[in-house]
Design a protein around this motif. Sequence first.
Motif, PDB file in Angstrom:
ATOM      1  N   PHE A 129       0.848  -1.196   0.000  1.00 54.28           N
ATOM      2  CA  PHE A 129       0.000   0.000   0.000  1.00 54.28           C
ATOM      3  C   PHE A 129       0.883   1.245   0.000  1.00 54.28           C
ATOM      4  CE2 PHE A 129      -2.433  -3.395   1.955  1.00 54.28           C
ATOM      5  CZ  PHE A 129      -3.659  -3.293   1.327  1.00 54.28           C
ATOM      6  N   THR A 130       0.284   2.374  -0.333  1.00 60.28           N
ATOM      7  CA  THR A 130       1.008   3.635  -0.257  1.00 60.28           C
ATOM      8  C   THR A 130       1.120   4.062   1.212  1.00 60.28           C
ATOM      9  OG1 THR A 130      -0.990   4.994  -0.428  1.00 60.28           O
ATOM     10  CG2 THR A 130       0.050   4.297  -2.502  1.00 60.28           C
ATOM     11  N   LYS A 131       1.959   5.050   1.457  1.00 63.48           N
ATOM     12  CA  LYS A 131       2.132   5.526   2.837  1.00 63.48           C
ATOM     13  C   LYS A 131       0.839   6.121   3.381  1.00 63.48           C
ATOM     14  CE  LYS A 131       7.115   6.376   2.896  1.00 63.48           C
ATOM     15  NZ  LYS A 131       8.191   7.383   3.110  1.00 63.48           N
ATOM     16  N   SER A 132       0.139   6.879   2.546  1.00 64.47           N
ATOM     17  CA  SER A 132      -1.108   7.478   3.014  1.00 64.47           C
ATOM     18  C   SER A 132      -2.166   6.413   3.287  1.00 64.47           C
ATOM     19  CB  SER A 132      -1.623   8.486   1.983  1.00 64.47           C
ATOM     20  OG  SER A 132      -1.805   7.871   0.722  1.00 64.47           O
ATOM     21  N   GLU A 133      -2.218   5.385   2.446  1.00 64.45           N
ATOM     22  CA  GLU A 133      -3.154   4.286   2.678  1.00 64.45           C
ATOM     23  C   GLU A 133      -2.818   3.552   3.967  1.00 64.45           C
ATOM     24  OE1 GLU A 133      -4.344   3.039  -1.928  1.00 64.45           O
ATOM     25  OE2 GLU A 133      -2.620   2.115  -0.939  1.00 64.45           O
ATOM     26  N   MET A 134      -1.531   3.314   4.196  1.00 62.75           N
ATOM     27  CA  MET A 134      -1.125   2.593   5.394  1.00 62.75           C
ATOM     28  C   MET A 134      -1.410   3.411   6.652  1.00 62.75           C
ATOM     29  SD  MET A 134      -0.077  -0.172   6.694  1.00 62.75           S
ATOM     30  CE  MET A 134       0.390  -1.049   5.196  1.00 62.75           C
ATOM     31  N   GLU A 135      -1.230   4.721   6.573  1.00 62.66           N
ATOM     32  CA  GLU A 135      -1.546   5.569   7.728  1.00 62.66           C
ATOM     33  C   GLU A 135      -3.013   5.456   8.100  1.00 62.66           C
ATOM     34  OE1 GLU A 135      -0.355   9.520   6.788  1.00 62.66           O
ATOM     35  OE2 GLU A 135       1.808   9.087   6.861  1.00 62.66           O
ATOM     36  N   GLU A 136      -3.863   5.437   7.084  1.00 62.58           N
ATOM     37  CA  GLU A 136      -5.297   5.297   7.342  1.00 62.58           C
ATOM     38  C   GLU A 136      -5.612   3.917   7.919  1.00 62.58           C
ATOM     39  OE1 GLU A 136      -9.576   5.413   4.928  1.00 62.58           O
ATOM     40  OE2 GLU A 136      -7.703   5.913   3.903  1.00 62.58           O
ATOM     41  N   MET A 137      -5.000   2.888   7.373  1.00 61.49           N
ATOM     42  CA  MET A 137      -5.253   1.531   7.861  1.00 61.49           C
ATOM     43  C   MET A 137      -4.785   1.348   9.298  1.00 61.49           C
ATOM     44  SD  MET A 137      -4.180  -0.443   4.347  1.00 61.49           S
ATOM     45  CE  MET A 137      -3.989  -2.043   5.124  1.00 61.49           C
ATOM     46  N   MET A 138      -3.686   1.955   9.654  1.00 65.65           N
ATOM     47  CA  MET A 138      -3.155   1.798  11.004  1.00 65.65           C
ATOM     48  C   MET A 138      -4.022   2.482  12.051  1.00 65.65           C
ATOM     49  SD  MET A 138      -0.573  -0.189  10.725  1.00 65.65           S
ATOM     50  CE  MET A 138       0.284  -0.039  12.282  1.00 65.65           C
ATOM     51  N   SER A 139      -4.971   3.307  11.600  1.00 67.06           N
ATOM     52  CA  SER A 139      -5.863   3.994  12.539  1.00 67.06           C
ATOM     53  C   SER A 139      -7.102   3.163  12.865  1.00 67.06           C
ATOM     54  CB  SER A 139      -6.287   5.351  11.968  1.00 67.06           C
ATOM     55  OG  SER A 139      -7.102   5.171  10.827  1.00 67.06           O
ATOM     56  N   ARG A 140      -7.159   1.935  12.368  1.00 67.26           N
ATOM     57  CA  ARG A 140      -8.306   1.079  12.644  1.00 67.26           C
ATOM     58  C   ARG A 140      -7.836  -0.345  12.960  1.00 67.26           C
ATOM     59  NH1 ARG A 140      -9.483   1.907   6.367  1.00 67.26           N
ATOM     60  NH2 ARG A 140      -8.502   0.027   5.501  1.00 67.26           N
ATOM     61  N   ARG A 141      -8.725  -1.089  13.578  1.00 70.75           N
ATOM     62  CA  ARG A 141      -8.418  -2.457  13.973  1.00 70.75           C
ATOM     63  C   ARG A 141      -8.904  -3.454  12.937  1.00 70.75           C
ATOM     64  NH1 ARG A 141      -6.432  -3.962  18.890  1.00 70.75           N
ATOM     65  NH2 ARG A 141      -6.137  -2.052  20.071  1.00 70.75           N
ATOM     66  N   PRO A 142      -8.267  -4.633  12.885  1.00 67.87           N
ATOM     67  CA  PRO A 142      -8.851  -5.709  12.082  1.00 67.87           C
ATOM     68  C   PRO A 142     -10.227  -6.081  12.632  1.00 67.87           C
ATOM     69  CG  PRO A 142      -6.581  -6.217  12.664  1.00 67.87           C
ATOM     70  CD  PRO A 142      -6.978  -5.018  13.474  1.00 67.87           C
ATOM     71  N   VAL A 143     -11.058  -6.616  11.766  1.00 68.51           N
ATOM     72  CA  VAL A 143     -12.392  -7.074  12.171  1.00 68.51           C
ATOM     73  C   VAL A 143     -12.498  -8.557  11.828  1.00 68.51           C
ATOM     74  CG1 VAL A 143     -14.878  -6.799  11.874  1.00 68.51           C
ATOM     75  CG2 VAL A 143     -13.388  -4.787  11.740  1.00 68.51           C
ATOM     76  N   ALA A 144     -12.855  -9.359  12.825  1.00 69.26           N
ATOM     77  CA  ALA A 144     -13.043 -10.801  12.629  1.00 69.26           C
ATOM     78  C   ALA A 144     -14.539 -11.093  12.578  1.00 69.26           C
ATOM     79  CB  ALA A 144     -12.384 -11.588  13.756  1.00 69.26           C
ATOM     80  N   VAL A 145     -14.972 -11.827  11.554  1.00 70.34           N
ATOM     81  CA  VAL A 145     -16.401 -12.095  11.345  1.00 70.34           C
ATOM     82  C   VAL A 145     -16.625 -13.594  11.195  1.00 70.34           C
ATOM     83  CG1 VAL A 145     -18.436 -11.587   9.950  1.00 70.34           C
ATOM     84  CG2 VAL A 145     -16.606  -9.889  10.131  1.00 70.34           C
ATOM     85  N   MET A 146     -17.583 -14.124  11.933  1.00 69.00           N
ATOM     86  CA  MET A 146     -18.002 -15.504  11.741  1.00 69.00           C
ATOM     87  C   MET A 146     -18.970 -15.547  10.559  1.00 69.00           C
ATOM     88  SD  MET A 146     -16.337 -17.225  13.939  1.00 69.00           S
ATOM     89  CE  MET A 146     -17.022 -18.662  13.133  1.00 69.00           C
ATOM     90  N   VAL A 147     -18.588 -16.266   9.509  1.00 65.44           N
ATOM     91  CA  VAL A 147     -19.378 -16.315   8.278  1.00 65.44           C
ATOM     92  C   VAL A 147     -19.972 -17.712   8.104  1.00 65.44           C
ATOM     93  CG1 VAL A 147     -19.356 -16.028   5.772  1.00 65.44           C
ATOM     94  CG2 VAL A 147     -17.945 -14.531   7.213  1.00 65.44           C
ATOM     95  N   ASN A 148     -21.264 -17.740   7.898  1.00 69.08           N
ATOM     96  CA  ASN A 148     -22.033 -18.967   7.724  1.00 69.08           C
ATOM     97  C   ASN A 148     -21.666 -19.645   6.399  1.00 69.08           C
ATOM     98  OD1 ASN A 148     -24.028 -20.919   7.611  1.00 69.08           O
ATOM     99  ND2 ASN A 148     -25.708 -19.532   8.076  1.00 69.08           N
ATOM    100  N   ASN A 149     -21.425 -20.977   6.451  1.00 69.15           N
ATOM    101  CA  ASN A 149     -21.178 -21.716   5.213  1.00 69.15           C
ATOM    102  C   ASN A 149     -22.190 -22.837   5.014  1.00 69.15           C
ATOM    103  OD1 ASN A 149     -19.810 -22.348   2.789  1.00 69.15           O
ATOM    104  ND2 ASN A 149     -18.674 -23.985   3.798  1.00 69.15           N
ATOM    105  N   HIS A 150     -23.336 -22.728   5.662  1.00 69.79           N
ATOM    106  CA  HIS A 150     -24.387 -23.717   5.396  1.00 69.79           C
ATOM    107  C   HIS A 150     -24.767 -23.621   3.921  1.00 69.79           C
ATOM    108  CE1 HIS A 150     -28.242 -25.811   5.632  1.00 69.79           C
ATOM    109  NE2 HIS A 150     -27.846 -26.290   6.807  1.00 69.79           N
ATOM    110  N   ALA A 151     -25.168 -24.751   3.343  1.00 65.57           N
ATOM    111  CA  ALA A 151     -25.510 -24.761   1.916  1.00 65.57           C
ATOM    112  C   ALA A 151     -26.610 -23.759   1.595  1.00 65.57           C
ATOM    113  CB  ALA A 151     -25.944 -26.172   1.500  1.00 65.57           C
TER     114      ALA A 151
END
Length: 456
Positions: free
Chosen positions: A153-175
């Motif tokens: 990523f660019t420096k400006s993109e990385m600065e923006e990304m570093m200001s937020r946390r990862p998000v973990a999501v439980m995703v349904n895989n039922h048919a």
Amino acid sequence: MSDNGEIEEVKKEEPKETAPIHKKEESKKKKEDINPIKEEKPKPDVKNEIQKKKSKKKDNKGIKKLWTDGENIEKKKAILILSVIGLIFILGLAAFYYFGIYKYSPKPKDETIINIKNSYILAKEEPKIFAQVLVDRPQEPRTEESPVNGQLFTKSEMEEMMSRRPVAVMVNNHAQARPQSSLNSADIVYEALVESGITRYLAIFWSQGPKKVGPIRSARQYHLEWLSPYDPVFIHDGCADTDNPRTDACGNIYAYNIKDIATAGSWRWNDGVRYAPHNEYTSIASAWDIAENRGWDKFPTDFESWNFKNDADQDQRGDGYRYEIVFHNRLNNAGLYDVTWEYDSTTNSYKRWVGGKVDIDQETNSQVTAKVVIVQETSIYSAYDDKGRIIVDTIGQGDALILMDGKEIEGSWKKNTRTDRTTFYNSNGDEIQFNRGRIWISVISQSLGEFDIIEQ
């Protein structure tokens, strides 16, 4: 003497000879005088009366027709007059606009025209050679590496990304929950069994914030152990609630102090195809807003990154094959959760099928892909409870197979604690350098799972 007597007497005195005309008239007068009540009116001529009535009706019809024709003529005249008036009015408006507004409206002043007096000399303007040349703004180079999956990523993109946390999501895989939304926007995806031979996803989002992710589903204990190194905002709908610490996800969400927002910001999407519990969705962008309000912004400072590299050169890549993964060979569900990966040499990535069908990201209408596929083997066994829950060993070590650059790399995995990130090694014991991009980790049982290479 009565009237009848007089009449009879008159009749007796009438002579048999023909009386003169004046006497007959006199006699007739007497009779009329004697019985005036019985005077008979002359009978009307019926035929003449009928003819008169008919002629009268005809005359009335003629008058009515003349009146109707006259009325129609008057209406037509009125419509014609109104049409002419309307046309004149419209022409008048058009003439007013053209002569009164458009033609005589003041025009913008031409800055190139200069009023000068005879005592001034106007110098000739030099042509502007580069006036019309559009110069592209130089693009910012992508020099910053994502610690999650190695993308640049660019420096400006990385600065923006570093200001937020990862998000973990439980995703349904039922048919019945397929196709899912935004799997192609995830940085990392973990795939593993839950109950009854069904699989479920734990998707980690950081570089992208899709507005629709899901359907979302409940969490299990081993999902908490995989997400802990990311210290993420956690989205799920429900969790396993037991007395066994190896399966008590609900209790351990609080014990581990996980940044849990559960279903905050989620909604049900009724598309006529999916129904509860397979139709609940969430938004990563909304999750970041909620996390910021709770003070859960900023990327974790102690995050353990993997090692990354660029794609191998074309002549250094393998031929690639089709690969099949079976998560439960006894509870197979007619193959609904079996997965096939196929190497795509044009993109140096892997395309995915599930349940014998192309796995589609509904938001992008594209086939789900990954730059790296990891098949991680571990011990999976029953928890022997009334819900059929399972225990998955995430801490420890075991065998692994890595699909990357069209090759199969035999190796191993190791995870020391819950908060450690799983590390992967090649057969020489060296930590593997992954290609940059989405990494998909399929965790299978050593005894119940299967992995096969299907040559093309």
